[in-house]
Scaffold this motif. Structure first.
Motif, short mmCIF file in Angstrom:
data_model
loop_
_atom_site.label_atom_id
_atom_site.label_comp_id
_atom_site.label_asym_id
_atom_site.label_seq_id
_atom_site.Cartn_x
_atom_site.Cartn_y
_atom_site.Cartn_z
N PHE A 47 13.60 -15.79 25.22
CA PHE A 47 13.94 -16.84 26.19
C PHE A 47 12.69 -17.26 26.98
CE2 PHE A 47 15.47 -17.78 30.61
CZ PHE A 47 16.26 -18.88 30.35
N ARG A 85 9.92 -20.77 26.88
CA ARG A 85 9.44 -21.56 28.03
C ARG A 85 7.94 -21.39 28.23
NH1 ARG A 85 13.97 -21.26 32.86
NH2 ARG A 85 15.67 -22.12 31.61
N PRO A 114 20.72 -17.75 33.28
CA PRO A 114 21.96 -18.18 33.96
C PRO A 114 23.01 -17.08 33.94
CG PRO A 114 21.72 -19.28 31.82
CD PRO A 114 20.48 -18.48 32.03
N PRO A 160 17.26 -29.18 41.33
CA PRO A 160 17.35 -29.29 39.87
C PRO A 160 16.44 -30.36 39.27
CG PRO A 160 19.41 -29.98 40.92
CD PRO A 160 18.55 -29.41 41.99
N GLU A 161 16.08 -31.36 40.05
CA GLU A 161 15.25 -32.45 39.51
C GLU A 161 13.80 -32.00 39.30
OE1 GLU A 161 16.13 -35.31 38.32
OE2 GLU A 161 18.21 -34.90 38.83
N PHE A 207 20.39 -25.31 43.99
CA PHE A 207 21.15 -24.18 43.45
C PHE A 207 20.35 -22.91 43.67
CE2 PHE A 207 18.82 -25.71 39.70
CZ PHE A 207 18.31 -24.55 39.14
N GLN A 235 19.83 -17.14 37.55
CA GLN A 235 20.12 -18.51 37.98
C GLN A 235 21.62 -18.61 38.21
OE1 GLN A 235 18.89 -21.58 35.16
NE2 GLN A 235 20.77 -22.69 35.65
N LEU A 291 25.58 -23.34 45.06
CA LEU A 291 24.72 -24.26 45.79
C LEU A 291 24.48 -23.73 47.19
CD1 LEU A 291 26.38 -27.66 44.81
CD2 LEU A 291 24.77 -26.26 43.51
N ALA A 345 32.20 -32.43 39.62
CA ALA A 345 30.90 -33.01 39.85
C ALA A 345 30.97 -34.53 39.71
CB ALA A 345 29.89 -32.43 38.89
N VAL A 394 23.66 -32.35 43.46
CA VAL A 394 23.02 -31.08 43.07
C VAL A 394 23.89 -30.31 42.09
CG1 VAL A 394 22.12 -28.89 43.93
CG2 VAL A 394 21.72 -30.96 45.22
N ALA A 395 25.21 -30.37 42.27
CA ALA A 395 26.11 -29.63 41.37
C ALA A 395 25.96 -30.13 39.93
CB ALA A 395 27.55 -29.78 41.83
N THR A 396 25.86 -31.44 39.79
CA THR A 396 25.68 -32.00 38.45
C THR A 396 24.32 -31.58 37.89
OG1 THR A 396 27.07 -33.88 39.01
CG2 THR A 396 25.59 -34.15 37.13
N GLU A 427 22.61 -29.00 38.65
CA GLU A 427 22.66 -27.57 38.32
C GLU A 427 23.34 -27.36 36.98
OE1 GLU A 427 24.25 -23.86 37.57
OE2 GLU A 427 25.60 -25.43 38.26
N SER A 428 24.42 -28.09 36.75
CA SER A 428 25.14 -27.88 35.48
C SER A 428 24.30 -28.33 34.29
CB SER A 428 26.51 -28.57 35.50
OG SER A 428 26.35 -29.96 35.57
N VAL A 457 20.94 -28.18 34.23
CA VAL A 457 19.94 -27.11 34.08
C VAL A 457 20.58 -25.89 33.41
CG1 VAL A 457 18.50 -25.49 35.38
CG2 VAL A 457 18.58 -27.88 36.06
N ARG A 458 21.79 -25.57 33.83
CA ARG A 458 22.47 -24.38 33.28
C ARG A 458 22.75 -24.55 31.79
NH1 ARG A 458 28.12 -23.92 34.29
NH2 ARG A 458 27.66 -25.18 36.11
N GLU A 459 23.25 -25.72 31.41
CA GLU A 459 23.57 -25.92 29.99
C GLU A 459 22.30 -25.93 29.13
OE1 GLU A 459 26.42 -25.60 28.53
OE2 GLU A 459 27.24 -25.20 30.50
N SER A 470 19.67 -24.13 29.90
CA SER A 470 19.27 -22.71 29.85
C SER A 470 20.13 -21.94 28.85
CB SER A 470 19.42 -22.06 31.23
OG SER A 470 18.54 -22.66 32.14
N MET A 471 21.42 -22.24 28.82
CA MET A 471 22.30 -21.54 27.87
C MET A 471 21.93 -21.89 26.43
SD MET A 471 24.16 -19.38 29.34
CE MET A 471 25.38 -18.96 28.09
N GLU A 489 18.91 -22.56 25.50
CA GLU A 489 17.70 -21.76 25.27
C GLU A 489 18.05 -20.31 24.96
OE1 GLU A 489 15.91 -23.63 29.07
OE2 GLU A 489 14.24 -22.66 28.08
N GLY A 534 12.89 -33.68 34.32
CA GLY A 534 13.92 -33.56 35.36
C GLY A 534 15.26 -33.28 34.73
N THR A 535 16.26 -34.06 35.12
CA THR A 535 17.59 -33.87 34.51
C THR A 535 18.10 -35.19 33.94
OG1 THR A 535 18.77 -34.40 36.56
CG2 THR A 535 18.17 -32.07 36.20
#
Lengths: 367, 429
Positions: free
Chosen positions: A49, A53, A70, A299-300, A312, A328, A332, A349, B291-293, B295-296, B298-300, B302-303, B305, B321-322
């Motif tokens: 992993f 990266r 995560p 996140p950005e 987050f 991770q 939030l 969301a 931010v919740a969106t 984060e999701s 980023v999380r997806e 990462s998963m 990966e 970015g996202t």
């Protein structure tokens, strides 16, 4: 166990035993990088992993650059730095909305306990003298009944180390025994013994519902305190935290400034607490042990969010020597002073169209 | 807005409806068709206002709104509108008939909007009016613009018809106002499954209830769509389907299934799709997300990966970015979908694997962009329809359904109508 791991664990146990409980940036940095290097070497999936990266022990020079996995990964992969044959204990997430439960594998419990105990004492029992004991009631199962619950285990450790004779658990066979709990609380009132009442938030809701139904209000002795933790996802009734605290004050007689929210998760060896008992006049915020740090990530940019901005949470926890140092989370939050505030998770969301996440369509596969 | 205020508006609408039904259907339909024509004109005041105002509320790129509306309304001509009335209701004659098969609307229709995609809003307001049923519109929380503009455009075309549209802008949390609105005899509700369920609980047996829950769409590409140069064309077309309305519509593809004996084809397509999304991000920047969106997303990533780290051949192609993400999967498992320009590409070994993979999505499947299967296309399209897909089209046209599209497998006008058979004998008796 490898010498490198022994060395890391020794260093961590030494820090956890240090009564000073003070931040030490240099110590944190050094141990974090050592632990990252160890986990990179001994956990194949984590190494792959990180390599994906472009992060290796050679390239990572700062603890903030350690890749975080995560929490969902704990549902699908065995994130451990030791072979299966050395698994001594397993903790699982509650899995209220997911068919898969996150799993933390441990090859030793002493380090886990050495992390949780001084932190609990520091934030929940700051007035308890060294070696002193107090009445602790847990709205949770005895760890003997729920061996895979990290929360029950924590309460078990705390009761054993700091609990007085009448301390114990008020959940049996998965059910909160409100009658027994109230009986114990009444006895404490009769004796004027302060109570430390701990449990998941939804268990408090059940207790308060029961008191309301009986139109019963009890006033716990002065210096009593409450520790509540967790959310309401998958439970029959969700209650706003403000509403919960008002009800606790009304039905249990514990003022809001003596109600502590704990932020923890199965995947972590350390926990974070509202600092209200130590600094009642300061803004409510979460703090933790010096060997664990929380980052609020935008996140950005994948970098630290500006102070006060929502992001987050990523937890870098040196108590996780056998699993993964950086987690991770899906939570939030934002920075508040030298601590942080958890703002929960946005359940839906930003729906601006008629599409929806597939996990929701399939019945909530993901939490 | 109070409960009594909503009730008052519904009563006013009912009275306006009585006056409307005194007019000829032909006249009403002509006014509605002219309104539709005005919306089709990209230079009209309504379109210009929408392009100016909607981006402020939603963050949609103004040029994307312009292009999205032009695509969506391209085939929504007056003729198509009249054809729709013919096909679904038996023509204007059936609406005017006093014997034989007759069609009428309800005294009032309540429309609960969701989302911020303008063309469904336009159609859902016009549709009850065809049946001379006045409509009370509760605006969506993310879009207070479109419904108001549509109402004004109708009023501008025909003031009396304008009296038959009432736009109500109260929040969904105003339970009293919602309860009053749900007293209408015909309810059209858009929203999440939870919203639909909540509304359904308040509907009485005598009421007509037309729910539109959340749906998703996918792409299905056969071997002929992923060879060069078709691969790039397929990717660019599907990228546009994804990017329009920031992937928030039920016609937005969330996954693309690639069937080919060429093992490299899915990866080649994923790379082309990534390039196309990157190019469109420059042209139509995605809206800011909470931010919740973020984060999701980023999380997806990462998963994905993690799956690669476990030995899979998964790849994540994304911006820094996202703003856009393509995950090349190595299996057909349906996974969490954060949307906002997040697409999964799944390799499938055969057409039967494709259909098996989509089966769990069946109750929520909206449309499928289908290409590259050659002579097997008809057979696959039929199977997709059997799975519940209400629309099967070529890549690049997902966001431009025809006016007659039977969204959620039901008609545009028929759910709003009351059909009657008035035989001459009964009339004489």
């Amino acid at each position: 166990m490898s010498e490198a791991r022994n060395e890391l664990d020794r260093a961590m146990l030494e820090w956890m035993a240090d009564a000073a409980f003070k931040p030490d940036a240099a110590r944190f940095e050094r141990l974090a990088l050592d632990l990252f290097a160890f986990q990179f070497e001994h956990c194949d999936i984590y190494r792959a992993f990180c390599e994906g990266r472009g992060r290796t022990p050679v390239s990572v020079k700062n603890w903030r650059d350690i890749p975080a996995v995560p929490t969902d990964a704990f549902k699908e992969y065995a994130l451990r730095t030791f072979p299966e044959s050395r698994v001594r204990h397993v903790f699982r997430t509650s899995g209220t909305t997911s068919s898969q439960r996150g799993t933390l594998y441990l090859d030793r419990l002493d380090l886990y306990e050495a992390s949780l105990l001084p932190t609990f004492r520091h934030y929940m029992l700051p007035d308890l003298p060294e070696g002193g004991r107090t009445l602790i009631r847990a709205l949770a199962s005895d760890p003997a009944e729920a061996s895979d619950s990290s929360l029950s285990h924590m309460f078990g450790v705390v009761v054993q180390a700091c609990g007085s004779g009448a301390s114990g658990f008020d959940v049996a066979n998965g059910t909160l025994d409100t009658e027994s709990c109230v009986h114990q609380l009444r006895r404490a009132i009769q004796r004027g013994t302060p109570v430390t009442l701990c449990g998941p938030a939804f268990a408090f809701v059940h207790l308060l519902d029961s008191l309301e139904h009986a139109d019963e209000r009890i006033a716990l002795p002065e210096r009593s305190r409450i520790m509540e933790t967790g959310g309401f996802k998958g439970r029959s009734r969700a209650v706003e935290r403000r509403e919960l605290y008002a009800a606790i004050s009304e039905y249990l007689g514990v003022p809001e400034e003596r109600i502590v929210n704990q932020y923890g998760m199965t995947e972590l060896g350390s926990q974070f607490y509202d600092g209200v008992l130590r600094a009642p006049d300061a803004p409510r915020r979460k703090e933790g042990p010096p060997w664990a740090r929380v980052r609020v990530i935008d996140p950005e940019t994948a970098s630290d969010a500006a102070p006060g901005e929502i992001g987050f949470l990523v937890v870098v926890d040196l108590a996780n020597t056998g699993s993964s140092i950086a987690i991770q989370t899906a939570d939030l939050g934002r920075r508040v002073g030298d601590g942080f505030e958890v703002l929960g998770r946005s359940e839906t969301a930003d729906l601006r169209g008629c599409s929806i996440a597939i996990d929701s369509l399939l019945g909530g596969k993901n939490p | 807005m109070t409960q009594s205020a909503v009730t008052e508006r519904l009563l006013q609408l009912e009275e306006a409806g009585k006056r409307l039904r005194e007019r000829s259907v032909r006249e009403v339909v002509a006014a509605l068709a002219a309104t539709l024509d005005a919306w089709r004109d990209p230079t009209s005041a309504w379109r210009r206002s929408l392009e100016a105002e909607l981006p402020k509320e939603t963050g949609f790129a103004p040029d994307m709104v312009r292009t999205g509306m032009s695509l969506a309304l391209e085939s929504w001509t007056s003729d198509a509108f009249l054809d729709l009335i013919d096909d679904e209701l038996g023509g204007i004659e059936a609406l005017e008939a006093i014997e034989g098969p007759t069609v009428s609307g309800y005294p009032t229709t309540a429309l609960l909007l969701a989302g911020a995609i303008p063309s469904p809003t336009l159609l859902q307001i016009l549709a009850p009016l065809v049946l001379r049923s006045p409509v009370a519109v509760k605006t969506a929380s993310h879009d207070s613009v479109t419904a108001d503009l549509v109402a004004r455009s109708i009023e501008n075309q025909d003031p009396q018809l304008g009296e038959c549209v009432e736009v109500l802008g109260f929040p969904g949390s105003n339970a009293n106002a919602i309860n009053a609105l749900l007293e209408a005899p015909c309810i059209v509700a858009n929203g999440s499954d939870a919203t639909i369920e909540a509304v359904a609980k308040r509907i009485f047996p005598g009421q007509r209830f037309i729910p539109y829950g959340h749906k998703v769409s996918v792409g299905a590409l056969g071997p002929h769509a992923v060879t060069s140069p078709e691969c790039q064309e397929s990717a660019e077309a599907l990228a546009q389907d994804v990017v329009l309305w920031d992937q928030l519509g039920c016609l937005s593809p969330v996954a693309v299934f690639v069937s080919s004996v060429d093992k490299r084809a899915p990866e080649r397509f994923a790379e082309e799709l990534a390039s196309a999304l990157a190019a469109l991000e420059v042209r139509w920047p995605r809206c800011r997300v909470d931010v919740a969106t973020g984060e999701s997303i980023v999380r997806e990533r990462s998963m994905a990966e993690m799956r690669r780290a476990q030995g899979g051949s998964v790849r994540v192609l994304a911006d820094s970015g996202t703003r856009w993400t393509v995950v090349l999967e190595d299996d057909t498992e349906l996974r969490a979908q954060p949307r906002h320009r997040f697409v999964r590409v799944h390799p499938v070994a055969s057409e039967s694997v494709l259909l098996d993979s989509l089966a769990p999505l069946s109750p929520h499947l909206s449309a499928v962009a289908l290409a590259g299967f050659g002579p097997k296309s008809h057979e696959i399209a039929r199977a997709l329809a059997d799975l519940g897909a209400s629309r099967i089209c070529r890549p690049g046209s997902l966001q431009a359904p025809p006016l007659r599209w039977r969204r959620d497998n039901r008609g545009v006008l028929t759910p709003l109508a009351r059909f009657s058979e008035h035989s001459r004998e009964s009339g004489e008796s």
